[in-house]
Design a protein around this motif. Structure first.
Motif, PDB file in Angstrom:
ATOM      1  N   ASN A 201       0.818  -1.215   0.000  1.00 37.55           N
ATOM      2  CA  ASN A 201       0.000   0.000   0.000  1.00 37.55           C
ATOM      3  C   ASN A 201       0.857   1.272   0.000  1.00 37.55           C
ATOM      4  OD1 ASN A 201      -2.866   0.439  -0.052  1.00 37.55           O
ATOM      5  ND2 ASN A 201      -2.672   1.493   1.918  1.00 37.55           N
ATOM      6  N   ALA A 202       2.153   1.099   0.029  1.00 39.60           N
ATOM      7  CA  ALA A 202       3.064   2.253   0.116  1.00 39.60           C
ATOM      8  C   ALA A 202       3.164   2.993  -1.215  1.00 39.60           C
ATOM      9  CB  ALA A 202       4.460   1.786   0.544  1.00 39.60           C
ATOM     10  N   ASP A 203       3.520   4.269  -1.144  1.00 39.48           N
ATOM     11  CA  ASP A 203       3.732   5.045  -2.372  1.00 39.48           C
ATOM     12  C   ASP A 203       4.969   4.546  -3.114  1.00 39.48           C
ATOM     13  OD1 ASP A 203       2.649   8.247  -0.965  1.00 39.48           O
ATOM     14  OD2 ASP A 203       1.554   6.505  -1.718  1.00 39.48           O
ATOM     15  N   LEU A 204       6.029   4.277  -2.309  1.00 35.11           N
ATOM     16  CA  LEU A 204       7.273   3.792  -2.912  1.00 35.11           C
ATOM     17  C   LEU A 204       7.800   2.623  -2.090  1.00 35.11           C
ATOM     18  CD1 LEU A 204       9.146   7.161  -3.602  1.00 35.11           C
ATOM     19  CD2 LEU A 204       8.182   5.615  -5.322  1.00 35.11           C
ATOM     20  N   VAL A 205       8.200   1.574  -2.770  1.00 28.76           N
ATOM     21  CA  VAL A 205       8.834   0.428  -2.119  1.00 28.76           C
ATOM     22  C   VAL A 205      10.192   0.223  -2.788  1.00 28.76           C
ATOM     23  CG1 VAL A 205       8.708  -2.029  -1.571  1.00 28.76           C
ATOM     24  CG2 VAL A 205       6.610  -0.644  -1.609  1.00 28.76           C
ATOM     25  N   PHE A 206      11.234   0.328  -1.992  1.00 31.01           N
ATOM     26  CA  PHE A 206      12.591   0.144  -2.505  1.00 31.01           C
ATOM     27  C   PHE A 206      13.157  -1.154  -1.960  1.00 31.01           C
ATOM     28  CE2 PHE A 206      12.103   4.009  -4.293  1.00 31.01           C
ATOM     29  CZ  PHE A 206      12.814   5.121  -3.856  1.00 31.01           C
ATOM     30  N   PHE A 207      13.579  -2.052  -2.866  1.00 31.58           N
ATOM     31  CA  PHE A 207      14.391  -3.198  -2.463  1.00 31.58           C
ATOM     32  C   PHE A 207      15.848  -2.760  -2.559  1.00 31.58           C
ATOM     33  CE2 PHE A 207      12.091  -6.910  -1.424  1.00 31.58           C
ATOM     34  CZ  PHE A 207      10.959  -7.003  -2.213  1.00 31.58           C
ATOM     35  N   LEU A 208      16.559  -2.890  -1.458  1.00 29.27           N
ATOM     36  CA  LEU A 208      17.992  -2.593  -1.415  1.00 29.27           C
ATOM     37  C   LEU A 208      18.723  -3.914  -1.238  1.00 29.27           C
ATOM     38  CD1 LEU A 208      20.569  -0.950  -1.006  1.00 29.27           C
ATOM     39  CD2 LEU A 208      19.736  -0.327   1.282  1.00 29.27           C
ATOM     40  N   VAL A 209      19.429  -4.357  -2.289  1.00 28.43           N
ATOM     41  CA  VAL A 209      20.028  -5.699  -2.269  1.00 28.43           C
ATOM     42  C   VAL A 209      21.465  -5.626  -2.770  1.00 28.43           C
ATOM     43  CG1 VAL A 209      19.719  -8.130  -2.863  1.00 28.43           C
ATOM     44  CG2 VAL A 209      17.735  -6.582  -2.889  1.00 28.43           C
ATOM     45  N   THR A 210      22.374  -6.195  -2.004  1.00 29.42           N
ATOM     46  CA  THR A 210      23.783  -6.208  -2.417  1.00 29.42           C
ATOM     47  C   THR A 210      24.364  -7.608  -2.233  1.00 29.42           C
ATOM     48  OG1 THR A 210      24.570  -5.636  -0.201  1.00 29.42           O
ATOM     49  CG2 THR A 210      24.106  -3.802  -1.697  1.00 29.42           C
ATOM     50  N   GLY A 211      25.384  -7.895  -3.051  1.00 31.09           N
ATOM     51  CA  GLY A 211      26.118  -9.141  -2.874  1.00 31.09           C
ATOM     52  C   GLY A 211      25.691 -10.239  -3.831  1.00 31.09           C
ATOM     53  N   GLU A 212      26.688 -10.989  -4.300  1.00 33.54           N
ATOM     54  CA  GLU A 212      26.440 -12.054  -5.277  1.00 33.54           C
ATOM     55  C   GLU A 212      25.554 -13.153  -4.719  1.00 33.54           C
ATOM     56  OE1 GLU A 212      30.281 -11.853  -8.286  1.00 33.54           O
ATOM     57  OE2 GLU A 212      29.334 -13.745  -7.683  1.00 33.54           O
ATOM     58  N   GLU A 213      25.563 -13.308  -3.383  1.00 31.43           N
ATOM     59  CA  GLU A 213      24.769 -14.408  -2.817  1.00 31.43           C
ATOM     60  C   GLU A 213      23.269 -14.179  -3.015  1.00 31.43           C
ATOM     61  OE1 GLU A 213      26.504 -12.277  -1.196  1.00 31.43           O
ATOM     62  OE2 GLU A 213      25.338 -11.396   0.469  1.00 31.43           O
ATOM     63  N   LYS A 214      22.883 -12.953  -3.346  1.00 30.25           N
ATOM     64  CA  LYS A 214      21.451 -12.669  -3.579  1.00 30.25           C
ATOM     65  C   LYS A 214      21.113 -12.687  -5.077  1.00 30.25           C
ATOM     66  CE  LYS A 214      20.822 -11.554   0.857  1.00 30.25           C
ATOM     67  NZ  LYS A 214      20.617 -10.164   1.369  1.00 30.25           N
ATOM     68  N   ALA A 215      22.118 -12.856  -5.946  1.00 35.59           N
ATOM     69  CA  ALA A 215      21.896 -12.704  -7.390  1.00 35.59           C
ATOM     70  C   ALA A 215      20.829 -13.659  -7.912  1.00 35.59           C
ATOM     71  CB  ALA A 215      23.212 -12.927  -8.139  1.00 35.59           C
ATOM     72  N   ASP A 216      20.852 -14.902  -7.429  1.00 36.01           N
ATOM     73  CA  ASP A 216      19.919 -15.898  -7.974  1.00 36.01           C
ATOM     74  C   ASP A 216      18.484 -15.550  -7.625  1.00 36.01           C
ATOM     75  OD1 ASP A 216      18.477 -18.828  -7.362  1.00 36.01           O
ATOM     76  OD2 ASP A 216      19.623 -18.705  -9.220  1.00 36.01           O
ATOM     77  N   VAL A 217      18.223 -15.238  -6.359  1.00 36.27           N
ATOM     78  CA  VAL A 217      16.826 -14.966  -5.953  1.00 36.27           C
ATOM     79  C   VAL A 217      16.333 -13.669  -6.586  1.00 36.27           C
ATOM     80  CG1 VAL A 217      17.438 -13.778  -3.774  1.00 36.27           C
ATOM     81  CG2 VAL A 217      15.227 -14.947  -3.998  1.00 36.27           C
ATOM     82  N   VAL A 218      17.233 -12.680  -6.695  1.00 33.53           N
ATOM     83  CA  VAL A 218      16.837 -11.405  -7.328  1.00 33.53           C
ATOM     84  C   VAL A 218      16.448 -11.637  -8.786  1.00 33.53           C
ATOM     85  CG1 VAL A 218      17.768  -9.212  -8.173  1.00 33.53           C
ATOM     86  CG2 VAL A 218      18.129  -9.876  -5.798  1.00 33.53           C
ATOM     87  N   ALA A 219      17.278 -12.385  -9.500  1.00 33.48           N
ATOM     88  CA  ALA A 219      17.016 -12.612 -10.927  1.00 33.48           C
ATOM     89  C   ALA A 219      15.737 -13.423 -11.123  1.00 33.48           C
ATOM     90  CB  ALA A 219      18.200 -13.329 -11.567  1.00 33.48           C
ATOM     91  N   ARG A 220      15.520 -14.425 -10.292  1.00 33.33           N
ATOM     92  CA  ARG A 220      14.309 -15.244 -10.442  1.00 33.33           C
ATOM     93  C   ARG A 220      13.053 -14.408 -10.245  1.00 33.33           C
ATOM     94  NH1 ARG A 220      15.339 -20.727 -10.577  1.00 33.33           N
ATOM     95  NH2 ARG A 220      17.497 -21.312 -10.025  1.00 33.33           N
ATOM     96  N   ILE A 221      13.111 -13.471  -9.292  1.00 32.25           N
ATOM     97  CA  ILE A 221      11.926 -12.646  -9.025  1.00 32.25           C
ATOM     98  C   ILE A 221      11.731 -11.616 -10.130  1.00 32.25           C
ATOM     99  CG2 ILE A 221      10.983 -10.881  -7.466  1.00 32.25           C
ATOM    100  CD1 ILE A 221      12.238 -12.465  -5.144  1.00 32.25           C
ATOM    101  N   ILE A 222      12.787 -10.919 -10.501  1.00 35.66           N
ATOM    102  CA  ILE A 222      12.654  -9.871 -11.528  1.00 35.66           C
ATOM    103  C   ILE A 222      12.279 -10.485 -12.877  1.00 35.66           C
ATOM    104  CG2 ILE A 222      13.979  -8.212 -12.900  1.00 35.66           C
ATOM    105  CD1 ILE A 222      15.384  -7.376 -10.312  1.00 35.66           C
ATOM    106  N   CYS A 223      12.876 -11.621 -13.196  1.00 34.80           N
ATOM    107  CA  CYS A 223      12.623 -12.240 -14.511  1.00 34.80           C
ATOM    108  C   CYS A 223      11.472 -13.234 -14.464  1.00 34.80           C
ATOM    109  CB  CYS A 223      13.896 -12.934 -15.007  1.00 34.80           C
ATOM    110  SG  CYS A 223      15.296 -11.791 -15.103  1.00 34.80           S
ATOM    111  N   LYS A 224      10.898 -13.412 -13.287  1.00 33.63           N
ATOM    112  CA  LYS A 224       9.734 -14.285 -13.086  1.00 33.63           C
ATOM    113  C   LYS A 224      10.003 -15.695 -13.638  1.00 33.63           C
ATOM    114  CE  LYS A 224       6.611 -11.354 -14.859  1.00 33.63           C
ATOM    115  NZ  LYS A 224       5.291 -10.726 -15.116  1.00 33.63           N
ATOM    116  N   THR A 225      11.067 -16.271 -13.104  1.00 31.30           N
ATOM    117  CA  THR A 225      11.424 -17.632 -13.537  1.00 31.30           C
ATOM    118  C   THR A 225      11.634 -18.506 -12.303  1.00 31.30           C
ATOM    119  OG1 THR A 225      13.782 -17.104 -13.460  1.00 31.30           O
ATOM    120  CG2 THR A 225      12.676 -16.757 -15.573  1.00 31.30           C
ATOM    121  N   GLY A 226      11.724 -19.820 -12.563  1.00 32.80           N
ATOM    122  CA  GLY A 226      12.201 -20.758 -11.544  1.00 32.80           C
ATOM    123  C   GLY A 226      11.442 -20.747 -10.246  1.00 32.80           C
TER     124      GLY A 226
END
Ligand code: 6PG
Length: 266
Positions: A201-226
């Motif tokens: 319900n927020a006006d703005l939602v920012f995901f702040l994500v750093t580090g290679e260990e998060k690369a897989d989950v970030v990509a799966r969510i953004i690209c809607k895969t896996g």
């Protein structure tokens, strides 16, 4: 400052934006500037700026940047600080999200703690979830009867959790209560978390994500895969607001690969 903004079709009605940076430092510097621009706009328009902070380790670099560059008196007079979630520990406990924010940010900002509304991790979890929910209903402007923050800062776990909404507790995404009690699936630690309904319900939602260990989950969510739908963070789709990802190159490493299997940068 160099940054690459790549628009992807979002999971929800609004397009999300992805900002990627070569270093965490550059990311924190740009994000701090963005937040301060919003704070300044709220001062000009004479209204409060209601922000909800996440815990964990990632936000610390942003907090430290803001504390270093934006501590001048008056900047924060109309800002009100809330939490996305809190561990059920006392406020001086090493795992307290409030303690981290106080040490890295709040103690440097020249404003009274009257603007700071922590979740009381030392209290009975269910009673505190109810109290905090009532506080939000009283203090935050409502949209469709749900508290609407100006900005919610989120992190993401490698298991796709966000706030303290874990994959085995997906119902917390849609519960009617503004806040709920969660249980960390590994440690069993109890937590209090905003619901997915409040976050969306927020006006703005920012995901702040750093580090290679998060690369897989970030990509799966953004690209809607896996199997991305199994991740709570994949269900963060602001109904009226905008979702933005702020990624260092490590966390963004697989987004382009999954988005463009041919290898060209989109
Ligand atoms: C918390 C956070 C949680 C965090 C992720 C990522 O209380 O831990 O709210 O959702 O954002 O677990 O944590 P890191 O930033 O430490 O990787």
């Amino acid at each position: 400052m160099t940054d690459s903004t790549v628009n992807y079709r979002n999971m929800g009605p609004e397009e999300s934006k992805i900002f990627t940076f070569p270093t965490t430092e550059l990311l924190a510097q740009m994000l701090a500037e963005k937040v301060l621009n919003m704070v300044r706009q709220s001062i000009i328009s004479g209204r409060n700026f209601n922000i909800a902070l996440s815990g964990g380790s990632t936000p610390r670099v942003l907090f430290e940047h803001i504390a270093r560059d934006y501590r001048d008196p008056g900047i924060w007079d109309n800002s009100r600080f809330y939490w996305v979630d809190e561990r059920c520990v006392p406020p001086d406990h090493p795992e307290s999200n409030y303690r981290m924010a106080r040490e890295a940010l709040l103690r440097y900002l020249s404003h009274s703690y009257d603007n700071v509304f922590r979740i009381m991790g030392e209290e009975d979890p269910h009673r505190e979830a109810e109290r905090y929910g009532r506080l939000l209903m009283d203090q935050i402007p409502l949209t469709e009867g749900v508290p609407a923050f100006d900005l919610i800062l989120l992190g993401i776990g490698r298991d796709g959790h966000t706030a303290s909404i874990f994959p085995d507790q997906m119902e917390l995404l849609w519960t009617d209560s503004p806040c709920a009690v969660a249980i960390h699936p590994d440690s069993g630690q109890r937590r209090i978390t905003l619901s997915g309904r409040v976050i969306n319900n927020a006006d703005l939602v920012f995901f702040l994500v750093t580090g290679e260990e998060k690369a897989d989950v970030v990509a799966r969510i953004i690209c809607k895969t896996g199997g991305f739908e199994e991740y709570p963070a994949a269900h963060i789709r602001p109904l009226y607001g905008i979702l933005s990802w702020f990624l260092d190159d490590g966390a963004a490493r697989l987004v382009n690969t999954m988005q463009n299997p041919g290898g060209s940068r989109g």
